[in-house]
Design an enzyme around this catalytic site. Structure first.
Site, PDB file in Angstrom:
ATOM      1  N   ASP A  12       0.862  -1.179   0.000  1.00  0.00           N
ATOM      2  CA  ASP A  12       0.000   0.000   0.000  1.00  0.00           C
ATOM      3  C   ASP A  12       0.904   1.236   0.000  1.00  0.00           C
ATOM      4  O   ASP A  12       2.134   1.132  -0.189  1.00  0.00           O
ATOM      5  CB  ASP A  12      -0.997  -0.036   1.173  1.00  0.00           C
ATOM      6  CG  ASP A  12      -0.339   0.199   2.527  1.00  0.00           C
ATOM      7  OD1 ASP A  12       0.908   0.301   2.597  1.00  0.00           O
ATOM      8  OD2 ASP A  12      -1.073   0.285   3.528  1.00  0.00           O
ATOM      9  N   CYS A  69       3.145  -3.042   4.071  1.00  0.00           N
ATOM     10  CA  CYS A  69       2.237  -1.957   4.438  1.00  0.00           C
ATOM     11  C   CYS A  69       2.970  -1.199   5.552  1.00  0.00           C
ATOM     12  O   CYS A  69       4.198  -1.301   5.634  1.00  0.00           O
ATOM     13  CB  CYS A  69       0.869  -2.492   4.866  1.00  0.00           C
ATOM     14  SG  CYS A  69       0.876  -3.616   6.280  1.00  0.00           S
ATOM     15  N   THR A  71       2.979  -1.646   8.842  1.00  0.00           N
ATOM     16  CA  THR A  71       3.536  -2.547   9.860  1.00  0.00           C
ATOM     17  C   THR A  71       3.870  -3.937   9.338  1.00  0.00           C
ATOM     18  O   THR A  71       4.543  -4.709  10.031  1.00  0.00           O
ATOM     19  CB  THR A  71       2.494  -2.749  10.973  1.00  0.00           C
ATOM     20  OG1 THR A  71       1.300  -3.277  10.358  1.00  0.00           O
ATOM     21  CG2 THR A  71       2.174  -1.443  11.690  1.00  0.00           C
ATOM     22  N   HIS A 102      10.411 -23.441   9.697  1.00  0.00           N
ATOM     23  CA  HIS A 102       9.381 -24.177  10.441  1.00  0.00           C
ATOM     24  C   HIS A 102       7.991 -24.067   9.821  1.00  0.00           C
ATOM     25  O   HIS A 102       7.220 -25.021   9.879  1.00  0.00           O
ATOM     26  CB  HIS A 102       9.303 -23.654  11.885  1.00  0.00           C
ATOM     27  CG  HIS A 102      10.449 -24.117  12.734  1.00  0.00           C
ATOM     28  ND1 HIS A 102      10.460 -24.012  14.110  1.00  0.00           N
ATOM     29  CD2 HIS A 102      11.640 -24.677  12.404  1.00  0.00           C
ATOM     30  CE1 HIS A 102      11.604 -24.499  14.593  1.00  0.00           C
ATOM     31  NE2 HIS A 102      12.341 -24.899  13.569  1.00  0.00           N
ATOM     32  N   HIS A 137       7.731 -30.510  11.136  1.00  0.00           N
ATOM     33  CA  HIS A 137       7.091 -29.254  10.710  1.00  0.00           C
ATOM     34  C   HIS A 137       6.136 -29.475   9.550  1.00  0.00           C
ATOM     35  O   HIS A 137       5.166 -28.743   9.398  1.00  0.00           O
ATOM     36  CB  HIS A 137       8.152 -28.207  10.360  1.00  0.00           C
ATOM     37  CG  HIS A 137       9.078 -27.949  11.501  1.00  0.00           C
ATOM     38  ND1 HIS A 137       8.644 -27.395  12.683  1.00  0.00           N
ATOM     39  CD2 HIS A 137      10.398 -28.210  11.659  1.00  0.00           C
ATOM     40  CE1 HIS A 137       9.663 -27.317  13.525  1.00  0.00           C
ATOM     41  NE2 HIS A 137      10.735 -27.807  12.932  1.00  0.00           N
TER      42      HIS A 137
HETATM   43  C1  RB5 Z   1      -2.020   2.643   6.568  1.00  0.00           C
HETATM   44  O1  RB5 Z   1      -2.028   3.850   7.265  1.00  0.00           O
HETATM   45  C2  RB5 Z   1      -1.739   1.493   7.538  1.00  0.00           C
HETATM   46  O2  RB5 Z   1      -2.854   1.272   8.339  1.00  0.00           O
HETATM   47  C3  RB5 Z   1      -1.379   0.252   6.776  1.00  0.00           C
HETATM   48  O3  RB5 Z   1      -0.285   0.503   5.968  1.00  0.00           O
HETATM   49  C4  RB5 Z   1      -0.958  -0.969   7.574  1.00  0.00           C
HETATM   50  O4  RB5 Z   1       0.027  -0.668   8.496  1.00  0.00           O
HETATM   51  C5  RB5 Z   1      -2.022  -1.805   8.125  1.00  0.00           C
HETATM   52  O5  RB5 Z   1      -1.768  -2.865   8.710  1.00  0.00           O
END
Ligand code: RB5
Length: 157
Positions: A12, A69, A71, A102, A137
């Site tokens: 994203d 994304c 995180t 694993h 595994h």
């Molecule tokens: C976008 O702001 C953020 O929510 C997205 O990139 C992501 O981290 C969601 O898990």
């Protein structure tokens, strides 16, 4: 001659800058890379890109996916809804090693807001050089597929 590994990358807006670095790095390393977008920092919805990459992995058109994304969590949650996909969020190398050895994970998810390009390169190196160990595994990964089968009996394994 070794087979060229095919990889689909996607992100994203929050993962876009890292996705560009990852694509360039993988191309330099000789991987066959497909880019599923996004193509700018304009706001988009991560499930759309996660589904594109996960679909390529599930259908066998690529060997692995790499999703980013903010995180690495949202793209992994989304990708894991696609039967046959095992996506793991790895923002450091130890998780990457065990996700492959694993869990036989086939989609790597990273957080563009958490991981810099140099760390991402180390995570990618670890991911692609670590084989699945199999053995005990294998049984556990089979059980993941069995859960999928129970909830999506219409899908073949
Ligand atoms: C976008 O702001 C953020 O929510 C997205 O990139 C992501 O981290 C969601 O898990």
């Amino acid at each position: 001659m070794e087979k060229t590994i095919r990889v689909a990358v996607g992100s994203d807006h929050a993962g876009f800058p890292l996705k560009e670095r990852v694509r360039q790095y993988l191309e330099r390393k000789g991987f066959d890379v497909e880019d599923a977008g996004t193509n700018s920092t304009n706001s988009v919805d991560y499930p759309d890109f996660a589904e594109k990459v996960a679909g390529r992995v599930a259908s066998g058109q690529v060997d692995f996916g790499v999703l980013m994304c903010g995180t690495g969590i949202g793209v992994a949650l989304s990708a894991n809804k696609v039967p046959g996909v095992r996506a793991a969020t790895c923002n450091e190398t130890i998780s990457a090693r065990f996700a492959r050895s694993h869990n036989n994970a086939n989609v790597l998810a990273m957080g563009g807001r958490l991981v810099d390009a140099a760390t991402a390169e180390k995570i990618l190196d670890t991911w692609f050089r670590t084989p699945f160990e199999g053995g005990r595994h294998e049984r556990r990964v089979q059980k993941i597929s069995s859960i999928e089968q129970r909830y999506h009996p219409e899908k073949k394994a």
